[in-house]
Scaffold this active site. Sequence first.
Site, short mmCIF file in Angstrom:
data_model
loop_
_atom_site.label_atom_id
_atom_site.label_comp_id
_atom_site.label_asym_id
_atom_site.label_seq_id
_atom_site.Cartn_x
_atom_site.Cartn_y
_atom_site.Cartn_z
CB CYS A 89 -5.23 -0.80 4.53
SG CYS A 89 -4.69 -0.49 6.23
CD GLU A 139 -2.53 1.24 2.70
OE1 GLU A 139 -3.54 1.97 2.79
OE2 GLU A 139 -2.08 0.56 3.64
CE LYS A 155 -8.62 1.56 3.15
NZ LYS A 155 -7.56 1.87 4.14
#
Length: 531
Positions: free
Chosen positions: A405, A287, A352
């Site tokens: 994440c 990430e 995301k």
Amino acid sequence: MTDLAARVILLWGWRRVVVAVLAGACAVLALPPYDFFPAGFVSFTVLVWLLDGVAPDPGDRLVRRLRGAFTVGWWFGFGYFVAGLWWVGRALLVDADNFAWALPIAVLGLPAVLAIFYGLATALARLAWADGIGRIVALAAAFGIAEWLRSFVLTGFPWNAVGYAAMPVPVLMQSVGIVGLFGMNALAVLVFAMPALAGFRRHRGAGVVVGLLLVGAHLGYGVYQLYGAPPPEGGRRLQARVVQPSVSQSGKWDPQERARIMQSLLDLSARPAADGQERPDLIVWPETALPFVITDRPDALAAIGAMLEPGQTLFLGAVRSEAAASERDKPRYYNAVVAINDGGEIVDAVDKQHLVPFGEYLPFQDLFEDLGFKTVAETVGGFSSGSMRRALSAPGGIGALPMICYEIIFPDLLAGARAQADIVVNVTNDAWFGDTAGPYQHFRQAQVRAVEVGMPLIRAANNGISAVVDEKGRVIDGFAVDAVGSFDVALFVPDVQSRPEIDAGRNGLLIILFFATLACGMNIGQRLRSK
């Protein structure tokens, strides 16, 4: 056991509070990195006895009658979440000058809020409390409901759900593929609380029988899945390389470090294939691997293209931007997984969707900014949420569903994943938390998610734990926390379309509903008998 149960039941005042907090904290020993699952039996047995000692006045109103049970559950939850989530505060020390003041909020305030769910669980359980095994069933149903609510209320944070305590190793993870995390939460509490019946001779036998049957089924199914189930009928192989650079979070966004970090990633990715391995088709970076906005740096894209060999694809976590729609608007920034081909071209990207409140964005942004608040990950002034989750195309026509994440801890975000993808790719940056319990807990939840959806997992973490996990939760290869390097894996990707998909999430909710109905029936039956 009878004497011990009586002592716990009769506790009062501050002693009851201390025991509840310690019981909750003890349960954390059943989670990573300790994985001492017998701690769950101690914690939930004590919790049952504490609730046995709550003696409300039948003449009180409902809220007053449940206040004692709620208080016990809240203190239990407070101990559980403080002991299990203290490491969240470490992220605030990365930029201590700006965020150290919020340390008590992270270490004590967050657990205080999450403990409300466990207070609600014990209050709900007390509503259907009955003698014998009935109260154990009520507690299991109530915790199942509370953990389900915790997965979506206030954007959701189902970290360290109690079901993970019953899944320390792959052989004990297989049941989650049938009942999902929500079902495992209820079943784990049911089993962990059964020893409470040992304190009462009349109900001891039922607890032993039910507990042994459930543990035997859980273990037996795991053994069958790992060693007895027929192998998948078809599948493909994906040669993958995972890169773990272990870049320090405190210096990551230093302009003087950008070139070094970029070169380190390129060097780790361009290494010759490991002995016995073929050249990787897919390379995965963690990430926000690059300390700049990827769409603003054509030179970086050119360097990546020069590093990649013909036919190779790179998935990297990166910050990407979109221009403002008008002069009054600001550019939008996204925390994304970007696919880059061997020509250095961005061929696809998935943003995301489930952002971290106060970490990646500010709820009620104008209000909090006026009060002087800013996001902890203050790299570009906050991220925007992606609009759609879909699979990226990996070499060989393999669909890869990106989870960025902590998105990997939400079972609902992977619902229906097998309809569009063959593998899950989880990129994360746990450098915020150092070598604490956090990265180990995060990895375990990703590992369980692979079993829950029945798909292999490729996980790239900035400083660990990076790993490739098969659809049974077995680690094929990986790196520990703070390791630096890259590893190659020849991953077998089963043909998921050839296997029937089990709606584990629905099954889990049905189990909770069954337990709740059974507990209410037992409670009503006891009241009728008492008349």
